[in-house]
Design an enzyme around this catalytic site. Sequence first.
Site, PDB file in Angstrom:
ATOM      1  N   LYS A 138      -2.154   1.857  18.634  1.00 27.95           N
ATOM      2  CA  LYS A 138      -3.404   1.182  18.971  1.00 27.95           C
ATOM      3  C   LYS A 138      -3.763   1.378  20.443  1.00 27.95           C
ATOM      4  O   LYS A 138      -4.940   1.426  20.810  1.00 27.95           O
ATOM      5  CB  LYS A 138      -3.316  -0.305  18.617  1.00 27.95           C
ATOM      6  CG  LYS A 138      -3.300  -0.573  17.116  1.00 27.95           C
ATOM      7  CD  LYS A 138      -4.544  -0.019  16.428  1.00 27.95           C
ATOM      8  CE  LYS A 138      -4.575  -0.312  14.951  1.00 27.95           C
ATOM      9  NZ  LYS A 138      -5.811   0.187  14.282  1.00 27.95           N
TER      10      LYS A 138
ATOM     11  N   TYR B 274       2.888   0.372  15.630  1.00 28.25           N
ATOM     12  CA  TYR B 274       1.512  -0.131  15.562  1.00 28.25           C
ATOM     13  C   TYR B 274       0.947  -0.323  16.966  1.00 28.25           C
ATOM     14  O   TYR B 274      -0.159   0.143  17.278  1.00 28.25           O
ATOM     15  CB  TYR B 274       1.492  -1.454  14.792  1.00 28.25           C
ATOM     16  CG  TYR B 274       0.134  -2.093  14.686  1.00 28.25           C
ATOM     17  CD1 TYR B 274      -0.765  -1.703  13.691  1.00 28.25           C
ATOM     18  CD2 TYR B 274      -0.259  -3.099  15.574  1.00 28.25           C
ATOM     19  CE1 TYR B 274      -2.017  -2.298  13.591  1.00 28.25           C
ATOM     20  CE2 TYR B 274      -1.498  -3.693  15.478  1.00 28.25           C
ATOM     21  CZ  TYR B 274      -2.381  -3.287  14.487  1.00 28.25           C
ATOM     22  OH  TYR B 274      -3.620  -3.876  14.388  1.00 28.25           O
TER      23      TYR B 274
ATOM     24  N   LEU C   2      -6.393 -10.493   3.591  1.00 24.37           N
ATOM     25  CA  LEU C   2      -4.961 -10.281   3.756  1.00 24.37           C
ATOM     26  C   LEU C   2      -4.326 -11.415   4.545  1.00 24.37           C
ATOM     27  O   LEU C   2      -3.262 -11.944   4.172  1.00 24.37           O
ATOM     28  CB  LEU C   2      -4.699  -8.946   4.456  1.00 24.37           C
ATOM     29  CG  LEU C   2      -3.232  -8.639   4.791  1.00 24.37           C
ATOM     30  CD1 LEU C   2      -2.392  -8.594   3.520  1.00 24.37           C
ATOM     31  CD2 LEU C   2      -3.133  -7.332   5.567  1.00 24.37           C
TER      32      LEU C   2
ATOM     33  N   ASN D 147     -11.608   3.275  11.132  1.00 17.46           N
ATOM     34  CA  ASN D 147     -11.029   1.963  10.883  1.00 17.46           C
ATOM     35  C   ASN D 147      -9.678   2.004  10.186  1.00 17.46           C
ATOM     36  O   ASN D 147      -8.863   1.102  10.345  1.00 17.46           O
ATOM     37  CB  ASN D 147     -12.012   1.128  10.046  1.00 17.46           C
ATOM     38  CG  ASN D 147     -11.398  -0.167   9.556  1.00 17.46           C
ATOM     39  OD1 ASN D 147     -11.137  -1.073  10.334  1.00 17.46           O
ATOM     40  ND2 ASN D 147     -11.156  -0.251   8.252  1.00 17.46           N
TER      41      ASN D 147
ATOM     42  N   THR E 211     -12.403  -0.211   2.148  1.00 20.33           N
ATOM     43  CA  THR E 211     -12.352  -0.976   0.897  1.00 20.33           C
ATOM     44  C   THR E 211     -11.862  -2.411   1.076  1.00 20.33           C
ATOM     45  O   THR E 211     -11.858  -3.174   0.095  1.00 20.33           O
ATOM     46  CB  THR E 211     -11.447  -0.271  -0.133  1.00 20.33           C
ATOM     47  OG1 THR E 211     -10.151  -0.060   0.434  1.00 20.33           O
ATOM     48  CG2 THR E 211     -12.049   1.063  -0.547  1.00 20.33           C
TER      49      THR E 211
ATOM     50  N   THR F 298      -9.124 -12.151   7.570  1.00 26.39           N
ATOM     51  CA  THR F 298      -9.382 -11.289   6.420  1.00 26.39           C
ATOM     52  C   THR F 298      -8.729 -11.876   5.171  1.00 26.39           C
ATOM     53  O   THR F 298      -7.953 -12.829   5.228  1.00 26.39           O
ATOM     54  CB  THR F 298      -8.803  -9.890   6.668  1.00 26.39           C
ATOM     55  OG1 THR F 298      -7.382 -10.019   6.840  1.00 26.39           O
ATOM     56  CG2 THR F 298      -9.406  -9.248   7.908  1.00 26.39           C
TER      57      THR F 298
ATOM     58  N   GLY G 126     -10.981  -5.870   4.169  1.00 32.15           N
ATOM     59  CA  GLY G 126     -10.943  -6.393   5.519  1.00 32.15           C
ATOM     60  C   GLY G 126     -12.139  -6.024   6.376  1.00 32.15           C
ATOM     61  O   GLY G 126     -13.291  -6.087   5.934  1.00 32.15           O
ATOM     62  N   ILE G 127     -11.858  -5.640   7.614  1.00 33.62           N
ATOM     63  CA  ILE G 127     -12.920  -5.287   8.558  1.00 33.62           C
ATOM     64  C   ILE G 127     -13.731  -4.110   8.033  1.00 33.62           C
ATOM     65  O   ILE G 127     -14.964  -4.085   8.154  1.00 33.62           O
ATOM     66  CB  ILE G 127     -12.319  -4.968   9.941  1.00 33.62           C
ATOM     67  CG1 ILE G 127     -11.711  -6.231  10.562  1.00 33.62           C
ATOM     68  CG2 ILE G 127     -13.371  -4.373  10.867  1.00 33.62           C
ATOM     69  CD1 ILE G 127     -10.914  -5.974  11.828  1.00 33.62           C
TER      70      ILE G 127
END
Length: 259
Positions: A158, A154, A193, A86, A16, A191, A18-19
């Site tokens: 990742k 994070y 954001l 994602n 919904t 983005t 950004g990327i």
Amino acid sequence: MTMGLNGKVALVTGGTSGIGAGVVRRLSAQGAKVVFTGSKADVGAALAAETGGRFVSHRVEDAASWPALMEVVLGEFGRLDIAFANAGTEQGDANIEDVSIEGWNKIVGINQTGVMLTVQHAIRAMVKNEGATGSIIINSSMNAARPLGNYVTYSTTKAAVVALAKSSAVYCGQKGYKIRVNAILPGVVETDLIRSIMNSQPDPAAVRAIYEGMAPMNRMAQVEEVAGLVAYLASDEAGFISGAELTIDGATTAGMMGV
């Protein structure tokens, strides 16, 4: 190179903004039927109306909700050809001394367990295709290779999902499946954001310069560029690419820029 996706069915998690939203738009524009997930129903409905996609309110870390999501995909479209894992977050993260167990578990749940569930259910759906075909793309980050000191969870998650992509790719090959699994590692992407963060600062131009200066190419990636890489990996043109980690960061992690 056509990269046409006509007749293919795609699932995009965290679609919904950004990327994710960019990939929903790109795959739809190239002919795919797209099911996308997220937690913002109003935004999802608007993007569905714009693209012709199918929005499903869903949280990737909720294992019990996955069968219902896959029933939507397979029940309405009969197959799954593309999955873009994602959905991710860094909210509640901190450095190794200060991160709370609640923050750690939340981020691991979304960024790592959620990706595992996406890949697992995508493979289970794709083996039902004639010839067991499909393409799964995991959205990692350049921070898998260059971890952030102030975002320990994070960075850790990742890196973990890159290993997940490679393990899954090897498994699919050994099973004789024509299902490819790859990870992309974006740098800083411009983005909405990121723009809002820049614009909220006393000197937005200075913050923009910091973001852009991280890459030797002296700019941020555009959402459309990342979406283009996903579309390529989703296409038959990338038929021998599996188990790869593809960096799209303007050479940020290629080496030291010097002084």
